[in-house]
Design an enzyme around this catalytic site. Structure first.
Site, PDB file in Angstrom:
ATOM      1  N   LYS A  20       0.891  -0.896   0.021  1.00 58.96           N
ATOM      2  CA  LYS A  20      -0.233  -0.027   0.092  1.00 58.96           C
ATOM      3  C   LYS A  20       0.830   0.970   0.070  1.00 58.96           C
ATOM      4  CE  LYS A  20      -4.746   0.214  -0.130  1.00 58.96           C
ATOM      5  NZ  LYS A  20      -5.606  -0.708  -0.500  1.00 58.96           N
ATOM      6  N   GLY A  27     -25.528   1.630   0.404  1.00 58.16           N
ATOM      7  CA  GLY A  27     -24.530   1.965  -0.695  1.00 58.16           C
ATOM      8  C   GLY A  27     -25.473   2.081  -1.774  1.00 58.16           C
ATOM      9  N   GLY A  37     -22.839   2.739  -5.220  1.00 55.37           N
ATOM     10  CA  GLY A  37     -21.923   3.030  -5.477  1.00 55.37           C
ATOM     11  C   GLY A  37     -21.790   1.568  -5.963  1.00 55.37           C
ATOM     12  N   ASN A  38     -20.517   2.623  -6.416  1.00 51.85           N
ATOM     13  CA  ASN A  38     -19.842   1.194  -7.730  1.00 51.85           C
ATOM     14  C   ASN A  38     -20.060  -0.341  -7.350  1.00 51.85           C
ATOM     15  OD1 ASN A  38     -17.679  -0.668  -8.522  1.00 51.85           O
ATOM     16  ND2 ASN A  38     -17.830   0.348  -9.924  1.00 51.85           N
TER      17      ASN A  38
END
Ligand code: NAD
Length: 429
Positions: free
Chosen positions: A108, A220, A222-223
């Site tokens: 990360k 949610g 979203g995507n």
């Protein structure tokens, strides 16, 4: 994360690891190796700002463990980024790649910055500077970055361009999250949401329930949520409500239709951030409820697919007795306290790093396609994704049954034992 003694994600990631290390009875050296990153880079990126002054930005890359393959993980741009957040996220990436059995490790990265207050030119310099600092330590065979919080395909292309300029050759497999046509993979947009439903489909099969006899409530829109809903509806299920964040009112709402939501009609009144137009939803016959209502519905399946810390000690008791499956589309939607209650209630949980691993699996496919410079059709990508997710699901659920483990613990046991085994095979411990 800015307030000193507050919640430290790395300590939490280590505590989770320690619990599983005990179950696995890992030796001291393996524990020491896996509860810390293998490598960390902390560096400065000087940027000539638009006003002519130079500003120094702090950059990070943490490579948690690459015993199973090159590190993989996103780069976040965030004003409150800390090395401990990046460490935790890198460790979680190692477990996520291992649970879906892809030959990658966990990494990360981040830069302490707020892109909302930076021009495109300044952002480009940060991206190029990040790569210049790390060019020797990242690459298609070492560490493959990707977009994450507040970074996007454009940032990835600037980074790729800088990397290729340094090495004087084309390396499309250096980075993922590229647009289709510039080395990106078809199917990436659908991958995470579809992946969630591949695992739900298999869980229902194991529970002996037909998808067409089930209902779901989704947090949610979203995507992840949109594509999860698309595939779940295709399987015959019915979604009775979704919730989303309202940017105008600065709170969330739940949009409910007992006869089942109509995905296409809702998409038409949804902005690019996954926010639904309340007035138009009302006109279309949706009941508008409090944002928290999604969790209290009498449904068979709950899909938290918004943000972290949404199923907590204070609302976990509101989950209906009818709920049989919780599929965690979001990262970290359940707090450890709420998780204990869910375990006691014997609800079948598909934990986040398994349920939402479709995203990283498709990024792996992007890397593979980029490295061979040959790109698959969408159907091929999605069918490979289904195969990987289904196999990962059964590896975890079979272990859970065999050892009488909670699904989340079983998923951790699989990941950590795979990584520990790779370290032993290499003679590291
Ligand atoms: P997104 O930004 O596209 O959508 C987020 C949705 O959540 C929006 O509809 C927003 O309105 C809603 N939302 C935000 N706060 C809310 C709240 N308090 N209550 C109700 N709704 C709220 O994000 P996404 O890409 O769909 O990601 C969702 C989650 O899945 C995140 O936790 C993310 O880390 C995780 N995830 C995403 C991917 C991916 O490939 N997109 C991969 C793995 C994990």
């Amino acid at each position: 994360m800015s307030s000193g003694k507050a919640f430290n994600p790395f300590e939490m990631a280590q505590a989770q690891f320690d619990k599983v290390a005990d179950i696995l009875n890992l030796d001291e050296a393996t524990r020491d190796l896996l509860r810390n990153p293998l490598r960390e880079y902390v560096f400065s990126i000087p940027v000539r700002m638009d006003d002519g002054k130079t500003k120094i930005f702090r950059g990070f890359r943490v490579q948690h463990n690459d015993s199973r393959g090159p590190n993989k993980g996103g780069i976040r741009f965030h004003p409150h980024e800390t090395i401990d957040t990046v460490r935790a996220l890198a460790m979680w990436m190692t477990w996520k790649c291992a649970v879906v059995n892809i030959p990658l490790g966990g990494g990360k990265g981040g830069v302490v910055c707020d892109p909302h207050h930076l021009s495109m030119g300044e952002q480009e310099q940060i991206c190029r500077g990040w790569v210049r600092q790390l060019a020797k330590n990242v690459g298609p065979l070492q560490d493959v970055p990707a977009p994450d919080v507040m970074t996007n395909a454009q940032h990835m292309l600037w980074m790729l361009d800088e990397f290729e300029a340094i090495y004087g050759a084309k390396y499309p497999g250096f980075i993922t999250g590229k647009p289709v046509g510039m080395g990106g993979s078809l199917g990436r947009t659908e991958a995470t949401g579809y992946g969630v439903i591949y695992t739900v489909r298999e869980a229902l099969k194991e529970l002996g329930i037909a998808p067409k006899d089930t209902t779901a409530s989704v947090q949610g829109f979203g995507n992840v949520a949109q594509y999860a809903i698309e595939l779940y509806l295709q399987l015959g299920g019915k979604v009775i409500c979704v919730s989303s964040w309202d940017h105008g009112d600065q709170c969330s709402y739940t949009y409910k239709k007992m006869s089942g939501i109509n995905l296409q009609e809702l998409l038409k009144i949804t902005d690019k951030f996954g926010g639904i137009d309340k007035t138009k939803a009302k006109e279309l016959g949706y009941e508008i409820l409090d944002g928290a209502a999604w969790i209290e519905q009498d449904v068979d399946i709950l899909i938290p697919a918004a943000i972290e810390n949404q199923i907590r000690e204070d609302n976990v008791t509101k989950i209906s007795k009818k709920v049989k499956i919780i599929a965690e589309g979001a990262n970290g939607p359940t707090t450890p306290e709420a998780d204990k209650v869910i375990q006691e209630k014997r609800i079948f949980v598909i934990p986040d790093f398994l349920a939402n691993a479709g995203g990283v699996t498709c990024s792996y496919f992007e890397q593979v396609q980029s490295n061979m410079n040959y790109f698959w059709e969408k159907d091929e990508v999605l069918s490979k994704l289904d195969t990987k997710m289904t196999a990962a699901y059964y590896a975890v659920s079979e272990l859970a049954k065999k050892k009488k483990l909670y699904m989340r613990d079983a998923a951790y046991v699989i990941s950590i034992s795979r990584v520990a085994q790779a370290c032993r095979d290499r003679g590291w411990v």
